[in-house]
Design a protein around this motif. Sequence first.
Motif, PDB file in Angstrom:
ATOM      1  N   THR A   1       5.596 -12.878 -13.376  1.00 33.22           N
ATOM      2  CA  THR A   1       5.635 -12.886 -11.869  1.00 33.22           C
ATOM      3  C   THR A   1       6.749 -13.458 -11.472  1.00 33.22           C
ATOM      4  OG1 THR A   1       4.799 -15.155 -11.746  1.00 33.22           O
ATOM      5  CG2 THR A   1       2.949 -13.413 -12.021  1.00 33.22           C
TER       6      THR A   1
ATOM      7  N   LEU B   1      11.824  -8.142  -9.737  1.00 28.52           N
ATOM      8  CA  LEU B   1      10.639  -7.743 -10.952  1.00 28.52           C
ATOM      9  C   LEU B   1      11.257  -6.296 -11.388  1.00 28.52           C
ATOM     10  CD1 LEU B   1       7.425  -8.356  -9.559  1.00 28.52           C
ATOM     11  CD2 LEU B   1       8.478  -9.533 -11.342  1.00 28.52           C
TER      12      LEU B   1
ATOM     13  N   ALA C   1       7.883  -1.478 -14.279  1.00 29.81           N
ATOM     14  CA  ALA C   1       6.504  -2.214 -14.993  1.00 29.81           C
ATOM     15  C   ALA C   1       6.698  -1.483 -16.374  1.00 29.81           C
ATOM     16  CB  ALA C   1       5.273  -1.403 -14.321  1.00 29.81           C
TER      17      ALA C   1
ATOM     18  N   MET D   1       3.052  -6.820 -14.541  1.00 28.96           N
ATOM     19  CA  MET D   1       4.055  -7.311 -13.485  1.00 28.96           C
ATOM     20  C   MET D   1       3.587  -7.443 -12.307  1.00 28.96           C
ATOM     21  SD  MET D   1       6.530  -7.265 -15.377  1.00 28.96           S
ATOM     22  CE  MET D   1       7.899  -7.688 -14.290  1.00 28.96           C
TER      23      MET D   1
END
Length: 264
Positions: A73, A80, A83, A90
């Motif tokens: 997170t 981020l 994925a 995520m």
Amino acid sequence: MTRTDGYLLDNRQTEAAEHFSAFAALFDPTTFQHLEALGVGSGWRCWEVGAGGISVVSWLAKKVGPTGRVVATDADPDRLFPAPRPPVRMLVHDLVGQEPPGEGFDLVHARLALVHTPDRERALRTMVKALRPGGRLLVEDADPALQPLLCPDECGSEQQLANRLRQGFRRLLADRGTELPCGRTLPRLLREAGLTRVQADAYFPIASPACAALESLTIRQIRDQLVAAGLATDQDINRHLTNVTSGVLDLTTAPMISAWGRKP
């Protein structure tokens, strides 16, 4: 632009990926050593807080295997990475303002996350709440006030300039609300959060190539802020970057304090 919550190094800049790589080169071996000692293994459920780069998440995913789970997170979706495949998930998550992204975790890990968090005690309570009974929490954060020098061996004008620019960096951090005495408080904060078997240690690299890479990246990212605040000139910064590249400086970073404990 800089953030107003203390986060000075905007990870949306061009240097962001390089910055994460430098942090990984410096601190991953120590982090992985601690995670190994905590017993991370097949089937574990892990929460990586403030994921940033991919190195720790990838290491955890390999360790927990297909029967495990890794939730990664960050409060900022721009920090981020794309994925990955299972067992990694995520999520955008506010450590202070939201409930944990799950419960019953065997491990919660945060590196360089609390130093920029406005309410550390609440953040730690959120992480502890997410643990199963007997679950482990590992928190790692720098303490820029514990060792304020970039060049501990201040033997010449190059080192003096480096230390002056480091003082300017710390000034910028303080002006944005960053509480510089962070790492040293972790053992006490973990005990106050209800953890048992609390221990801590510190990693203090000197003269590592990764220290030089990190310094160059940092100065490039905060160059405009240093000049705008009157803390350095463009000439100062150009001279310092040349000194860093030449290898004449024995550079260090703020000590990284690692603290860990178990939920009763």
